[in-house]
Design a protein around this motif. Sequence first.
Motif, PDB file in Angstrom:
ATOM      1  N   THR A   1       0.816  -1.212   0.000  1.00  0.00           N
ATOM      2  CA  THR A   1       0.000   0.000   0.000  1.00  0.00           C
ATOM      3  C   THR A   1       0.850   1.263   0.000  1.00  0.00           C
ATOM      4  O   THR A   1       0.315   2.356   0.033  1.00  0.00           O
ATOM      5  CB  THR A   1      -0.937   0.032   1.229  1.00  0.00           C
ATOM      6  N   GLU A   2       2.175   1.112  -0.002  1.00  0.00           N
ATOM      7  CA  GLU A   2       3.026   2.287  -0.031  1.00  0.00           C
ATOM      8  C   GLU A   2       2.808   3.039  -1.336  1.00  0.00           C
ATOM      9  O   GLU A   2       2.540   2.443  -2.369  1.00  0.00           O
ATOM     10  CB  GLU A   2       4.496   1.889   0.095  1.00  0.00           C
ATOM     11  N   PRO A   3       2.939   4.368  -1.291  1.00  0.00           N
ATOM     12  CA  PRO A   3       2.759   5.146  -2.513  1.00  0.00           C
ATOM     13  C   PRO A   3       3.857   4.832  -3.517  1.00  0.00           C
ATOM     14  O   PRO A   3       4.941   4.397  -3.151  1.00  0.00           O
ATOM     15  CB  PRO A   3       2.852   6.594  -2.026  1.00  0.00           C
ATOM     16  N   PRO A   4       3.566   5.043  -4.788  1.00  0.00           N
ATOM     17  CA  PRO A   4       4.583   4.785  -5.798  1.00  0.00           C
ATOM     18  C   PRO A   4       5.752   5.751  -5.645  1.00  0.00           C
ATOM     19  O   PRO A   4       5.572   6.875  -5.199  1.00  0.00           O
ATOM     20  CB  PRO A   4       3.842   5.031  -7.116  1.00  0.00           C
ATOM     21  N   ALA A   5       6.930   5.314  -5.985  1.00  0.00           N
ATOM     22  CA  ALA A   5       8.104   6.185  -5.972  1.00  0.00           C
ATOM     23  C   ALA A   5       8.126   6.914  -7.310  1.00  0.00           C
ATOM     24  O   ALA A   5       8.381   6.317  -8.343  1.00  0.00           O
ATOM     25  CB  ALA A   5       9.367   5.367  -5.782  1.00  0.00           C
ATOM     26  N   LEU A   6       7.822   8.178  -7.298  1.00  0.00           N
ATOM     27  CA  LEU A   6       7.743   8.952  -8.535  1.00  0.00           C
ATOM     28  C   LEU A   6       9.026   9.762  -8.725  1.00  0.00           C
ATOM     29  O   LEU A   6       9.411  10.511  -7.845  1.00  0.00           O
ATOM     30  CB  LEU A   6       6.544   9.904  -8.488  1.00  0.00           C
ATOM     31  N   ARG A   7       9.674   9.579  -9.842  1.00  0.00           N
ATOM     32  CA  ARG A   7      10.883  10.362 -10.143  1.00  0.00           C
ATOM     33  C   ARG A   7      10.494  11.749 -10.660  1.00  0.00           C
ATOM     34  O   ARG A   7      11.197  12.716 -10.446  1.00  0.00           O
ATOM     35  CB  ARG A   7      11.739   9.633 -11.160  1.00  0.00           C
ATOM     36  N   VAL A   8       9.385  11.794 -11.369  1.00  0.00           N
ATOM     37  CA  VAL A   8       8.856  13.063 -11.869  1.00  0.00           C
ATOM     38  C   VAL A   8       7.357  13.084 -11.614  1.00  0.00           C
ATOM     39  O   VAL A   8       6.724  12.039 -11.511  1.00  0.00           O
ATOM     40  CB  VAL A   8       9.128  13.258 -13.388  1.00  0.00           C
ATOM     41  N   ALA A   9       6.811  14.261 -11.536  1.00  0.00           N
ATOM     42  CA  ALA A   9       5.371  14.398 -11.334  1.00  0.00           C
ATOM     43  C   ALA A   9       4.636  14.006 -12.609  1.00  0.00           C
ATOM     44  O   ALA A   9       5.135  14.250 -13.715  1.00  0.00           O
ATOM     45  CB  ALA A   9       5.040  15.841 -10.964  1.00  0.00           C
ATOM     46  N   PRO A  10       3.446  13.391 -12.485  1.00  0.00           N
ATOM     47  CA  PRO A  10       2.639  13.147 -13.698  1.00  0.00           C
ATOM     48  C   PRO A  10       2.454  14.463 -14.456  1.00  0.00           C
ATOM     49  O   PRO A  10       2.402  15.538 -13.857  1.00  0.00           O
ATOM     50  CB  PRO A  10       1.315  12.629 -13.130  1.00  0.00           C
TER      51      PRO A  10
ATOM     52  N   PHE B   1      -6.827  15.207 -12.326  1.00  0.00           N
ATOM     53  CA  PHE B   1      -5.642  14.963 -11.514  1.00  0.00           C
ATOM     54  C   PHE B   1      -5.748  13.597 -10.826  1.00  0.00           C
ATOM     55  O   PHE B   1      -4.761  12.882 -10.700  1.00  0.00           O
ATOM     56  CB  PHE B   1      -5.471  16.087 -10.487  1.00  0.00           C
ATOM     57  N   GLU B   2      -6.954  13.249 -10.405  1.00  0.00           N
ATOM     58  CA  GLU B   2      -7.191  11.927  -9.817  1.00  0.00           C
ATOM     59  C   GLU B   2      -6.838  10.834 -10.830  1.00  0.00           C
ATOM     60  O   GLU B   2      -6.196   9.834 -10.495  1.00  0.00           O
ATOM     61  CB  GLU B   2      -8.648  11.781  -9.392  1.00  0.00           C
ATOM     62  N   LYS B   3      -7.245  11.031 -12.078  1.00  0.00           N
ATOM     63  CA  LYS B   3      -6.976  10.050 -13.133  1.00  0.00           C
ATOM     64  C   LYS B   3      -5.467   9.865 -13.322  1.00  0.00           C
ATOM     65  O   LYS B   3      -4.982   8.746 -13.485  1.00  0.00           O
ATOM     66  CB  LYS B   3      -7.634  10.506 -14.439  1.00  0.00           C
ATOM     67  N   ALA B   4      -4.702  10.950 -13.270  1.00  0.00           N
ATOM     68  CA  ALA B   4      -3.245  10.864 -13.415  1.00  0.00           C
ATOM     69  C   ALA B   4      -2.634  10.082 -12.247  1.00  0.00           C
ATOM     70  O   ALA B   4      -1.720   9.278 -12.440  1.00  0.00           O
ATOM     71  CB  ALA B   4      -2.637  12.259 -13.490  1.00  0.00           C
ATOM     72  N   LEU B   5      -3.156  10.282 -11.049  1.00  0.00           N
ATOM     73  CA  LEU B   5      -2.658   9.519  -9.890  1.00  0.00           C
ATOM     74  C   LEU B   5      -3.038   8.056  -9.983  1.00  0.00           C
ATOM     75  O   LEU B   5      -2.273   7.179  -9.614  1.00  0.00           O
ATOM     76  CB  LEU B   5      -3.180  10.116  -8.582  1.00  0.00           C
ATOM     77  N   ARG B   6      -4.240   7.798 -10.481  1.00  0.00           N
ATOM     78  CA  ARG B   6      -4.699   6.406 -10.660  1.00  0.00           C
ATOM     79  C   ARG B   6      -3.737   5.671 -11.610  1.00  0.00           C
ATOM     80  O   ARG B   6      -3.341   4.543 -11.364  1.00  0.00           O
ATOM     81  CB  ARG B   6      -6.111   6.394 -11.205  1.00  0.00           C
ATOM     82  N   LYS B   7      -3.340   6.355 -12.675  1.00  0.00           N
ATOM     83  CA  LYS B   7      -2.421   5.763 -13.646  1.00  0.00           C
ATOM     84  C   LYS B   7      -1.046   5.547 -13.003  1.00  0.00           C
ATOM     85  O   LYS B   7      -0.400   4.518 -13.228  1.00  0.00           O
ATOM     86  CB  LYS B   7      -2.291   6.697 -14.855  1.00  0.00           C
TER      87      LYS B   7
END
Length: 181
Positions: free
Chosen positions: A25-34, A172-178
């Motif tokens: 359940t940890e958040p994804p490690a994002l190198r760049v913002a969507p 923005f929710e859709k981008a986080l879902r992806k």
Amino acid sequence: MIQRGFLAGLLLALASGVSAHSSSTEPPALRVAPKVFAVDGVLDAPPRDVAELRFQDVYTLPVGPRGLEITDRLRELDGRRVRLVGYMVHADVAGGFVLSPLPAALGDADEALADDLPPTAVLVDLPRETALRSGHMPGLIQVIGRLRVGRAESETLPGRVFPARVELDARFEKALRKANK
């Protein structure tokens, strides 16, 4: 013999503690913002039905004898869609994240009150019906959503009160879902 048993117990306790903190359940490690969140250079004007909110619009300056007071501009934008540009605060916030005018990190446990979070920081809510996690987005980001002015708190940041919160728009929710896939 007792020392060996103690060491084995200690190692077992440490191993279980590490595995408890590394779940799926940890958040994804994002190198760049969507892309929809990213701010690269000068932004275009916000869409017609979206007002620009700046962190300087949160509290009246200079601070008066009554302490921090929200501005008339913030009250005027209550309930409207706004765009806010800032930095995602390094913090574990279930159901959302914190946006700040400066890069910041919230301390853990005994250091919770020893951070540099500006009072103008705003809580950004993710949709309640989803189990989305934002991860940490480095650099300057933008959010668009409905502004709710008034005492805002997060269950995972007990005792911390924000002057307002933004309910994130569907795009923005859709981008986080992806990003959560």
